[in-house]
Design an enzyme around this catalytic site. Structure first.
Site, short mmCIF file in Angstrom:
data_model
loop_
_atom_site.label_atom_id
_atom_site.label_comp_id
_atom_site.label_asym_id
_atom_site.label_seq_id
_atom_site.Cartn_x
_atom_site.Cartn_y
_atom_site.Cartn_z
N ARG A 181 40.45 28.70 -26.21
CA ARG A 181 39.27 29.93 -26.18
C ARG A 181 39.29 30.84 -27.41
O ARG A 181 40.39 31.27 -27.75
CB ARG A 181 39.09 30.74 -24.96
CG ARG A 181 39.29 29.77 -23.72
CD ARG A 181 37.95 29.03 -23.51
NE ARG A 181 36.73 29.80 -23.32
CZ ARG A 181 36.29 30.28 -22.05
NH1 ARG A 181 36.90 29.82 -20.94
NH2 ARG A 181 35.35 31.09 -22.18
N HIS B 68 34.83 22.75 -32.54
CA HIS B 68 34.93 22.38 -30.94
C HIS B 68 34.79 20.89 -30.46
O HIS B 68 33.95 20.46 -29.86
CB HIS B 68 33.75 23.30 -30.45
CG HIS B 68 34.24 23.56 -29.04
ND1 HIS B 68 33.93 24.62 -28.31
CD2 HIS B 68 34.87 23.02 -27.90
CE1 HIS B 68 34.29 24.74 -26.88
NE2 HIS B 68 34.94 23.60 -26.82
#
Lengths: 310, 310
Positions: A225, A273
């Site tokens: 994260r 990502h």
């Protein structure tokens, strides 16, 4: 007998899934009519995305199951017209993709590949990397993803330390926990992989103090994260050389803004990502297996308990 | 009791080995006096490179074993003054290093890392690679190195085909052999790893015809022998796009001449023969284990049979 499978999702999903789903059904020996347009009372299964135009399930009178393309079912589980069995997507590609990204980038930094990829420009500079057994890799977070990555990396021979808030055990991995364990896990680590959940306790976990514990010139991999890292502290540590490189897949703001200093920093690699994404191929196999089970009268995989909501 | 270990090799070897050998001996609980200068009649073991100044072993009257730093013993085995047991170097680092290089570059190409390492320059281009299980990797050569690499890559989930001249079996790997098997192994392969020995039958094995069998845009990894590839054919296949990239560790002439087209080709990565090299750390552990065995009265590892010459 031909099984009628309605693909109820947006056009871009159809583009991604038509070929792999057709292939996966054939591999399960299911003779299927897979289409975006089937008369409701002829539909045997619905492959479903909660943002599809199908919101009233009443006309699908012979439908044996609704097979969700998404892991999340919060947007469909409350639909009172849905009385058929509903299965969630549980795609092993999410974990496997993460293992491949983490293992690949660990080996990349371990082997010092970047200098070869950028090119030695005719100079035969022979620097032999140490063996994996002499490379200290620390993985913060030993949940499903962290454990799988720790096992894969240990399996390649790396000296792996894992850390989690509460005690965990992973075979072949030195597992530490708690606050003291975190300091110990980071001290002297050469490659640090961040796979912790984001909580108030883990936000900015990699701050200046903790970055200073890592081996001089060590590498940070963050496929977890974005907010696990204090970005200003990381940039300062990269500029001072305390951290040699950071390879980052997740960010506080995504897409990463075009003017963010990470993009241009020579010691930062940005991946957009991509470490852990549902893959059409593996997700299609999950759906095909559920159709096979339905036709064979076997119980469906990953059924949602409507009373629990997941 | 202190064990006197003479290090009889050139100064650069001493620089490379002093620290790891000291560490490895300590790890085996051997109290050692490791030195380049010990009176011959006080020497218990000789750590030996055949190009050292020690060529007459007669004065080493209490020496229990000569522990060779090199895998090859052809330059020492004929020395008639050497009556002590002689051990070859069998460094698992040679195999392990090869596995790390092959696994790392396979994952690099599989994940499409190069575009991220070169940098996306602010563009959030999200391309998700397939899973390893959907990636066809073919390894030519299933000797010790090829088998170890095939196992490691299969262990990460890749779809691995191995080929060897005569039949071999490697768990988790589809093993083919013979001429027909070679064509089958190359057809549609996305990543091809060359780990064959160099013989008259394998020289120029990867010629234009065989490069044309590989999947369009496929990748060639060559950590085996330079002459396995027809260089002109590879350059042509790279220029046409039939081969997407070649990552090469070995060459017909080494060091690769500064004006060789491989250096500047945008679809070639040159690594300077680093995939498989003896590592001082792992080689030191082999030597330390043999000293421990000698002191414990256990049989030495990797003893040379003087009658056979190896």
């Amino acid at each position: 007998m031909t099984v009628n499978i309605l693909f109820a999702a947006k056009a871009e999903s159809w583009d991604a899934y038509q070929a792999p789903l057709t292939k996966a059904l054939a591999e399960k020996d299911v003779t299927a009519n897979l289409s975006r347009d089937i008369a409701p009372d002829q539909v045997d299964y619905i492959v479903y995305a909660p943002n599809s135009t199908v919101q009233d399930f009443t006309p699908y009178t012979r439908c044996k199951a609704v097979l969700n393309l998404w892991a999340g079912v919060e947007n469909v589980v409350g639909n009172t017209t849905l009385t058929q069995p509903l299965a969630r997507m549980v795609d092993h590609g999410l974990t496997q993709g993460m293992v491949e990204w983490v293992t690949g980038h660990t080996l990349r930094h371990h082997l010092g590949m970047d200098r070869h990829i950028h090119g030695l420009k005719g100079e035969w500079i022979k620097e032999i990397p140490p063996l994996a057994e002499d490379r200290h890799v620390t993985i913060l977070g030993l949940g499903a993803l962290g454990s799988a990555c720790a096992s894969a990396i240990a399996g390649l021979g790396f000296d792996v330390t894992g850390w989690s808030r509460s005690p965990r055990a992973v075979e072949g991995v030195r597992c530490l926990h708690g606050t003291d364990g975190l300091e110990q896990a980071l001290t002297g680590a050469e490659i640090v992989v961040l796979l912790l959940p984001l909580t108030t306790a883990t936000e900015d976990l990699m701050n200046a103090d903790r970055l200073a514990l890592v081996a001089q010139g060590g590498v940070i991999l963050n496929p977890g994260r974005g907010a696990l890292i204090d970005d200003a502290a990381l940039l300062a540590a990269l500029d001072s050389g305390q951290i040699g490189h950071a390879t980052l897949d997740v960010f506080r703001v995504e897409p990463l803004p075009a003017d963010h200093p990470y993009w241009a920093h020579p010691s930062v690699t940005v991946t957009p990502h991509i470490a852990s994404e549902t893959r059409a191929s593996s997700a299609s196999r999950v759906i095909a297996e559920n159709v096979r089970r339905g036709e064979a009268g076997e119980p469906f995989l990953h059924l949602v308990d409507r009373s629990l909501g997941y």
